[in-house]
Design an enzyme around this catalytic site. Structure first.
Site, PDB file in Angstrom:
ATOM      1  N   GLU A  83      10.967  14.847   2.748  1.00 38.90           N
ATOM      2  CA  GLU A  83      11.101  15.589   1.491  1.00 38.90           C
ATOM      3  C   GLU A  83       9.765  15.552   0.747  1.00 38.90           C
ATOM      4  OE1 GLU A  83      13.819  13.899  -1.364  1.00 38.90           O
ATOM      5  OE2 GLU A  83      13.853  15.714  -2.580  1.00 38.90           O
ATOM      6  N   ARG A 110      14.268   0.863   3.523  1.00 33.71           N
ATOM      7  CA  ARG A 110      15.488   0.635   2.736  1.00 33.71           C
ATOM      8  C   ARG A 110      16.753   0.705   3.570  1.00 33.71           C
ATOM      9  NH1 ARG A 110      15.236   4.769  -1.148  1.00 33.71           N
ATOM     10  NH2 ARG A 110      13.389   5.609  -0.138  1.00 33.71           N
TER      11      ARG A 110
HETATM   12  O1  LIG Z   1      16.243  12.692   5.020  1.00 38.78           O
HETATM   13  P1  LIG Z   1      14.764  12.594   4.819  1.00 38.78           P
HETATM   14  O2  LIG Z   1      14.211  13.747   4.026  1.00 38.78           O
HETATM   15  O3  LIG Z   1      14.024  12.367   6.071  1.00 38.78           O
HETATM   16  O4  LIG Z   1      14.502  11.349   3.854  1.00 38.78           O
HETATM   17  C1  LIG Z   1      15.208  10.134   3.914  1.00 38.78           C
HETATM   18  C2  LIG Z   1      14.284   8.970   4.107  1.00 38.78           C
HETATM   19  O5  LIG Z   1      13.375   8.872   2.998  1.00 38.78           O
HETATM   20  C3  LIG Z   1      13.426   7.549   2.479  1.00 38.78           C
HETATM   21  O6  LIG Z   1      12.539   6.692   3.110  1.00 38.78           O
HETATM   22  P2  LIG Z   1      10.984   6.616   2.780  1.00 38.78           P
HETATM   23  O7  LIG Z   1      10.225   7.409   3.782  1.00 38.78           O
HETATM   24  O8  LIG Z   1      10.777   6.921   1.319  1.00 38.78           O
HETATM   25  O9  LIG Z   1      10.639   5.106   3.116  1.00 38.78           O
HETATM   26  P3  LIG Z   1      11.089   3.678   2.514  1.00 38.78           P
HETATM   27  O10 LIG Z   1      12.548   3.466   2.855  1.00 38.78           O
HETATM   28  O11 LIG Z   1      10.228   2.718   3.263  1.00 38.78           O
HETATM   29  O12 LIG Z   1      10.873   3.684   1.032  1.00 38.78           O
HETATM   30  C4  LIG Z   1      14.847   7.108   2.784  1.00 38.78           C
HETATM   31  O13 LIG Z   1      14.975   5.696   2.749  1.00 38.78           O
HETATM   32  C5  LIG Z   1      15.074   7.687   4.148  1.00 38.78           C
HETATM   33  O14 LIG Z   1      14.580   6.844   5.167  1.00 38.78           O
HETATM   34  N1  LIG Z   2      15.242  11.681  -3.587  1.00 44.80           N
HETATM   35  C1  LIG Z   2      15.198  10.588  -2.827  1.00 44.80           C
HETATM   36  N2  LIG Z   2      15.541   9.381  -3.330  1.00 44.80           N
HETATM   37  C2  LIG Z   2      15.497   8.277  -2.547  1.00 44.80           C
HETATM   38  N3  LIG Z   2      15.097   8.299  -1.277  1.00 44.80           N
HETATM   39  C3  LIG Z   2      14.753   9.460  -0.756  1.00 44.80           C
HETATM   40  N4  LIG Z   2      14.326   9.809   0.467  1.00 44.80           N
HETATM   41  C4  LIG Z   2      14.079  11.122   0.494  1.00 44.80           C
HETATM   42  N5  LIG Z   2      14.350  11.671  -0.680  1.00 44.80           N
HETATM   43  C5  LIG Z   2      14.763  10.662  -1.492  1.00 44.80           C
END
Ligand SMILES: O=P(O)(O)OC[C@H]1O[C@H](OP(=O)(O)OP(=O)(O)O)[C@H](O)[C@@H]1O
Ligand SMILES: Nc1ncnc2[nH]cnc12
Length: 171
Positions: free
Chosen positions: A96, A59
């Site tokens: 997370e 994203r």
């Molecule tokens: O600060 P953090 O706790 O590390 O979390 C943030 C990350 O989590 C989400 O990605 P996700 O791993 O869900 O992947 P995606 O963007 O492919 O959905 C978001 O887009 C960040 O990259």
């Molecule tokens: N709560 C949340 N919503 C969207 N993206 C995330 N990446 C990690 N935590 C998230």
């Protein structure tokens, strides 16, 4: 729908129980929303010179490519393991909701290039911290880590103390 926050949808218990997921799909569906968000992200950078913009899979890619174009900078994808075709550097981190790793092409950054790191959400900061490590191992200078939103209660900023961290929205 005049404010960027109007385009962010809360999804309870995704992808796991207890997580309130911040969904940017409605924002991406709105040309006006995307325009407003891009303008705000650019304001965070101001007139700082940027050589390359990193977008974090997946994203982070959407706005990072738009930012790179506007800033007359190159775009670098940082991806989940096994997705990049050339030689990579890899860094693991805690999420997370789980554990993961990120990878970058070893020739993506030249020494002292000025790097903007972009992602949609700063949550615990593990992902962004891992990306910072990759950039520094390749000799890049991190000008800013910017996000559409930060989830302040998860204290991601604490992991990024030595960097310039900005976001359009804070929850
Ligand atoms: O600060 P953090 O706790 O590390 O979390 C943030 C990350 O989590 C989400 O990605 P996700 O791993 O869900 O992947 P995606 O963007 O492919 O959905 C978001 O887009 C960040 O990259
Ligand atoms: N709560 C949340 N919503 C969207 N993206 C995330 N990446 C990690 N935590 C998230």
């Amino acid at each position: 729908m005049n404010r960027i926050e109007d385009f962010i949808r809360d999804i309870p218990n995704f992808p796991k129980d207890g997580i309130l997921f911040k969904d940017i799909a409605p924002l991406l569906q709105s040309p006006r929303g995307v325009e407003m968000c891009l303008e705000e992200l650019l304001k965070l950078i101001g007139d700082q010179k940027i050589d390359k913009v990193i977008g974090i899979e997946s994203r982070g890619f959407f706005f990072a490519t738009l930012l790179a174009q506007k800033l007359d900078a190159g775009f670098i994808p940082v991806r989940k393991p096994g997705k990049l075709p050339y030689k990579t550097l890899s860094q693991s981190y805690a999420l997370e909701y789980g554990e993961d790793a990120v990878e970058i092409h070893i020739d993506a950054i030249k020494k002292d290039e000025r790097i903007l790191i972009h992602d949609d959400v700063l949550a615990t900061g593990g992902t962004a911290q891992a990306v910072c490590k990759l950039v520094e191992k390749l000799g890049g200078k991190i000008v800013q880590c910017n996000f559409i939103m930060q989830l302040s209660f998860l204290k991601g900023k604490d992991k990024l103390k030595e960097y310039n961290v900005k976001s359009v929205l804070e929850y």
